[in-house]
Design an enzyme around this catalytic site. Structure first.
Site, PDB file in Angstrom:
ATOM      1  N   ALA A   1      -3.459   2.342   8.914  1.00  0.00           N
ATOM      2  CA  ALA A   1      -4.684   2.448   8.121  1.00  0.00           C
ATOM      3  C   ALA A   1      -5.717   1.423   8.565  1.00  0.00           C
ATOM      4  O   ALA A   1      -5.382   0.294   8.920  1.00  0.00           O
ATOM      5  CB  ALA A   1      -4.379   2.277   6.645  1.00  0.00           C
TER       6      ALA A   1
ATOM      7  N   GLY B   1       2.417  -2.252  -9.242  1.00  0.00           N
ATOM      8  CA  GLY B   1       1.008  -1.900  -9.351  1.00  0.00           C
ATOM      9  C   GLY B   1       0.622  -1.084  -8.133  1.00  0.00           C
ATOM     10  O   GLY B   1       0.616  -1.602  -7.030  1.00  0.00           O
TER      11      GLY B   1
ATOM     12  N   GLN C   1       7.847  -2.276  -5.578  1.00  0.00           N
ATOM     13  CA  GLN C   1       8.098  -3.590  -4.968  1.00  0.00           C
ATOM     14  C   GLN C   1       8.423  -3.425  -3.479  1.00  0.00           C
ATOM     15  O   GLN C   1       7.910  -2.507  -2.861  1.00  0.00           O
ATOM     16  CB  GLN C   1       9.220  -4.341  -5.709  1.00  0.00           C
ATOM     17  CG  GLN C   1       8.832  -4.837  -7.088  1.00  0.00           C
ATOM     18  CD  GLN C   1       9.034  -3.799  -8.174  1.00  0.00           C
ATOM     19  OE1 GLN C   1      10.033  -3.114  -8.189  1.00  0.00           O
ATOM     20  NE2 GLN C   1       8.095  -3.679  -9.074  1.00  0.00           N
TER      21      GLN C   1
ATOM     22  N   GLY D   1       0.828  -1.211   0.000  1.00  0.00           N
ATOM     23  CA  GLY D   1       0.000   0.000   0.000  1.00  0.00           C
ATOM     24  C   GLY D   1       0.860   1.259   0.000  1.00  0.00           C
ATOM     25  O   GLY D   1       0.472   2.292   0.523  1.00  0.00           O
ATOM     26  N   LYS D   2       2.020   1.155  -0.661  1.00  0.00           N
ATOM     27  CA  LYS D   2       2.930   2.314  -0.726  1.00  0.00           C
ATOM     28  C   LYS D   2       2.308   3.472  -1.478  1.00  0.00           C
ATOM     29  O   LYS D   2       2.533   4.628  -1.142  1.00  0.00           O
ATOM     30  CB  LYS D   2       4.222   1.947  -1.479  1.00  0.00           C
ATOM     31  CG  LYS D   2       5.109   0.993  -0.763  1.00  0.00           C
ATOM     32  CD  LYS D   2       6.297   0.627  -1.640  1.00  0.00           C
ATOM     33  CE  LYS D   2       5.941  -0.069  -2.929  1.00  0.00           C
ATOM     34  NZ  LYS D   2       5.355  -1.410  -2.784  1.00  0.00           N
ATOM     35  N   GLY D   3       1.513   3.117  -2.501  1.00  0.00           N
ATOM     36  CA  GLY D   3       0.921   4.151  -3.350  1.00  0.00           C
ATOM     37  C   GLY D   3       0.136   5.159  -2.532  1.00  0.00           C
ATOM     38  O   GLY D   3       0.232   6.370  -2.733  1.00  0.00           O
TER      39      GLY D   3
ATOM     40  N   THR E   1      -1.069  -8.733 -12.238  1.00  0.00           N
ATOM     41  CA  THR E   1      -1.299 -10.068 -12.801  1.00  0.00           C
ATOM     42  C   THR E   1      -2.615 -10.704 -12.362  1.00  0.00           C
ATOM     43  O   THR E   1      -2.995 -11.750 -12.870  1.00  0.00           O
ATOM     44  CB  THR E   1      -0.155 -11.019 -12.391  1.00  0.00           C
ATOM     45  OG1 THR E   1      -0.122 -11.059 -10.964  1.00  0.00           O
ATOM     46  CG2 THR E   1       1.185 -10.547 -12.912  1.00  0.00           C
TER      47      THR E   1
ATOM     48  N   ARG F   1      25.700  -3.941 -20.698  1.00  0.00           N
ATOM     49  CA  ARG F   1      26.047  -2.781 -21.540  1.00  0.00           C
ATOM     50  C   ARG F   1      25.564  -2.904 -22.988  1.00  0.00           C
ATOM     51  O   ARG F   1      26.162  -2.372 -23.913  1.00  0.00           O
ATOM     52  CB  ARG F   1      27.561  -2.513 -21.472  1.00  0.00           C
ATOM     53  CG  ARG F   1      27.953  -2.070 -20.081  1.00  0.00           C
ATOM     54  CD  ARG F   1      29.391  -2.290 -19.773  1.00  0.00           C
ATOM     55  NE  ARG F   1      29.702  -3.710 -19.726  1.00  0.00           N
ATOM     56  CZ  ARG F   1      30.877  -4.191 -19.368  1.00  0.00           C
ATOM     57  NH1 ARG F   1      31.844  -3.374 -19.053  1.00  0.00           N
ATOM     58  NH2 ARG F   1      31.089  -5.485 -19.331  1.00  0.00           N
TER      59      ARG F   1
ATOM     60  N   ARG G   1      -3.178 -12.349  -9.888  1.00  0.00           N
ATOM     61  CA  ARG G   1      -2.962 -13.630  -9.194  1.00  0.00           C
ATOM     62  C   ARG G   1      -3.383 -13.513  -7.730  1.00  0.00           C
ATOM     63  O   ARG G   1      -3.159 -12.473  -7.106  1.00  0.00           O
ATOM     64  CB  ARG G   1      -1.470 -13.988  -9.208  1.00  0.00           C
ATOM     65  CG  ARG G   1      -0.952 -14.419 -10.554  1.00  0.00           C
ATOM     66  CD  ARG G   1       0.519 -14.774 -10.488  1.00  0.00           C
ATOM     67  NE  ARG G   1       1.373 -13.585 -10.422  1.00  0.00           N
ATOM     68  CZ  ARG G   1       2.695 -13.620 -10.416  1.00  0.00           C
ATOM     69  NH1 ARG G   1       3.331 -14.773 -10.444  1.00  0.00           N
ATOM     70  NH2 ARG G   1       3.404 -12.515 -10.375  1.00  0.00           N
TER      71      ARG G   1
ATOM     72  N   ASN H   1       6.169  -3.531 -13.749  1.00  0.00           N
ATOM     73  CA  ASN H   1       5.866  -4.706 -12.915  1.00  0.00           C
ATOM     74  C   ASN H   1       5.136  -4.260 -11.651  1.00  0.00           C
ATOM     75  O   ASN H   1       4.481  -5.047 -10.988  1.00  0.00           O
ATOM     76  CB  ASN H   1       7.147  -5.476 -12.538  1.00  0.00           C
ATOM     77  CG  ASN H   1       8.252  -4.589 -11.995  1.00  0.00           C
ATOM     78  OD1 ASN H   1       8.196  -3.381 -12.116  1.00  0.00           O
ATOM     79  ND2 ASN H   1       9.266  -5.202 -11.417  1.00  0.00           N
TER      80      ASN H   1
ATOM     81  N   LEU I   1      -4.889  -2.629   8.988  1.00  0.00           N
ATOM     82  CA  LEU I   1      -5.102  -3.149  10.347  1.00  0.00           C
ATOM     83  C   LEU I   1      -6.517  -3.724  10.482  1.00  0.00           C
ATOM     84  O   LEU I   1      -6.744  -4.720  11.157  1.00  0.00           O
ATOM     85  CB  LEU I   1      -4.880  -2.024  11.374  1.00  0.00           C
ATOM     86  CG  LEU I   1      -4.940  -2.430  12.828  1.00  0.00           C
ATOM     87  CD1 LEU I   1      -3.814  -3.407  13.167  1.00  0.00           C
ATOM     88  CD2 LEU I   1      -4.858  -1.207  13.754  1.00  0.00           C
TER      89      LEU I   1
END
Ligand code: IMP
Length: 430
Positions: free
Chosen positions: A412, A40, A223, A15-17, A300, A142, A302, A38, A331
């Site tokens: 939260a 979301g 991530q 929930g970093k966003g 994904t 490289r 999933r 990758n 929480l």
């Protein structure tokens, strides 16, 4: 006050966003420093749901710059589609800046990512299949192609001709797959370059100017620490450095510019993809958490693997990431459980260990040592301050702070912005 970094402290999806979106309200710039599409990030703005993958969450305020730093890998086609979707919902994207040094994800990266992971059989990483690993591999080897190269057809053709000769051979000989056509790719990617041109700059100059002017810069990690290529559960990791220090390399700023690091965690643990997970739950408690917490991948779709909160993991992340604060999400998902468990250590061959082992074999063999705390049955989704929490929920928070040795910045009790309780103003914290 200069730079604040927000990082995931588990396996992503903490929930970093949301936290980034909060801190960014009072910031002048938000910088993504690693990873690509990758990631979301789900963010709610004015009641609308946005699922960001490549675009930094700073995009929602036109007075703030949203920067894709040099440490990121960019899929131009996916980025343009994401920008289009954001614009369709009435948000301007003119405040986006893309590093000219970021590396470009090509279709062969995605294809090789998927084919190579599938070929590993039981040993697969379970990547997102977005070509992230192969793009970072080319960067290190490289032979990568950078955003700046998309603006020069001659250079693009030359670099792509070299790299494609090898990629096509790999595709045909190892994977029995049709090759890519050089001219088709050149035409497609030159066109992307032209579309992205208004956004492309040397972001290191821009970011450092902001920092030197004492403006507020927020560095947004994707991530989580346990997916970090150096410090995560290698090889079940992503190919970049989500930890706090990654911000310096991936944004081109000195470590002296980072003044706070906020580690974001959920009140339990989730993981998508394969790899060891000591506190994983295989029972109805895990299923219950998955359903209540809507634990399905943004990218994904999933179902995520679920487990109790693991403070061995969090202490590891706090140590390597230099956390100054912690944000604990979801929480409320634990409400209604008779007891809640916290892993405080592991047991390995009869010995108690308090650090996360490097050896995957050891991680697979550890038994978590749990502390079992009384649960709470009250609905906490409407509370507005920490002192409104039921005693047992407050105990849980306090115990987490003690075990990690880092104070909470937020917690939260639900997914919406109003359900995140902010304990102080982080930009003005002494
Ligand atoms: P890759 O980043 O696609 O190479 O995938 C490597 C590992 O990181 C896999 O286990 C993925 O499921 C995981 N991963 C990558 N991005 C995220 C994310 O944003 N959230 C959670 N897991 C992720």
């Amino acid at each position: 006050m200069a730079g604040i970094v927000v990082v995931g402290s588990q396996w992503g999806d903490e929930g970093k966003g949301k936290i980034t979106n909060f801190i960014s309200q009072d910031s002048d710039m938000v910088v993504r420093y690693q990873g690509g599409n990758n990631a979301g990030h789900t963010i709610y703005v004015d009641g609308k749901k946005f699922e960001l993958s490549s675009v930094p969450s700073g995009i929602f305020n036109p007075n703030r710059l949203a920067v894709i730093g040099n440490g990121c890998v960019v899929n131009p086609k996916a980025l343009l589609a994401e920008l289009h979707e954001i614009q369709e919902k009435g948000v301007t994207t003119e405040n986006l800046r893309i590093s000219d040094r970021a590396h470009v994800i090509f279709p062969y990266h995605m294809l090789i990512d998927q084919l190579a992971d599938a070929k590993k059989g039981d040993g697969k990483i379970g990547t997102t299949g977005r070509g992230i690993g192969p793009t970072y591999m080319d960067k290190a080897a490289r032979v990568g192609i950078r955003i700046v190269d998309l603006l020069d057809e001659e250079i693009l053709r030359e670099r792509l001709a070299n790299v494609l000769a090898e990629k096509n051979e790999v595709l045909e000989k190892i994977y029995d797959h049709a090759p890519f056509d050089l001219e088709e790719l050149v035409a497609e990617y030159v066109a992307y370059g032209q579309k992205l041109k208004p956004y492309i700059v040397d972001t290191t100059v821009l970011i450092n100017e902001y920092l030197d002017d004492n403006k507020r810069v927020l560095f947004e990690g994707a991530q989580g620490a346990m997916l970090d290529i150096d410090q995560g559960t290698y090889p079940y990791v992503t190919s970049s450095s989500p930890v706090g220090g990654g911000a310096t390399i991936g944004a081109g700023v000195g470590p002296t510019k980072i003044t706070r690091v906020v580690g974001v965690a959920k009140a339990y643990t989730s993981r998508v993809g394969d790899g060891p997970f000591p506190t994983e739950l295989f029972d109805e408690v895990g299923d219950r958490i998955r359903e209540i917490g809507h634990e399905y991948g943004v990218v994904t779709k999933r179902p995520r693997r679920i487990g109790w909160l693991d403070t061995v993991v969090l202490r590891h992340s706090a140590r390597i990431g230099g956390f100054t604060h912690l944000s604990l999400n979801s929480l409320d998902v634990l409400s209604g459980l008779e007891t809640v468990k916290l892993a405080v250590a592991y047991e390995l061959d009869g010995q108690r260990i308090t650090h996360y082992p490097a050896s995957l074999k050891d991680v697979q063999r550890v038994t978590p040592v749990y502390e079992e705390l009384p649960g709470w049955s009250e609905d906490i989704t409407g509370i507005k301050s920490r002192d409104e929490l039921p005693a047992n929920a407050e105990n849980y928070l306090k115990r987490v702070e003690e075990l990690i040795g880092v104070p909470l910045y937020t917690f939260a009790v639900g997914p919406s912005n109003e359900q995140t309780i902010i304990l102080f103003d982080i930009w003005n914290k002494e």
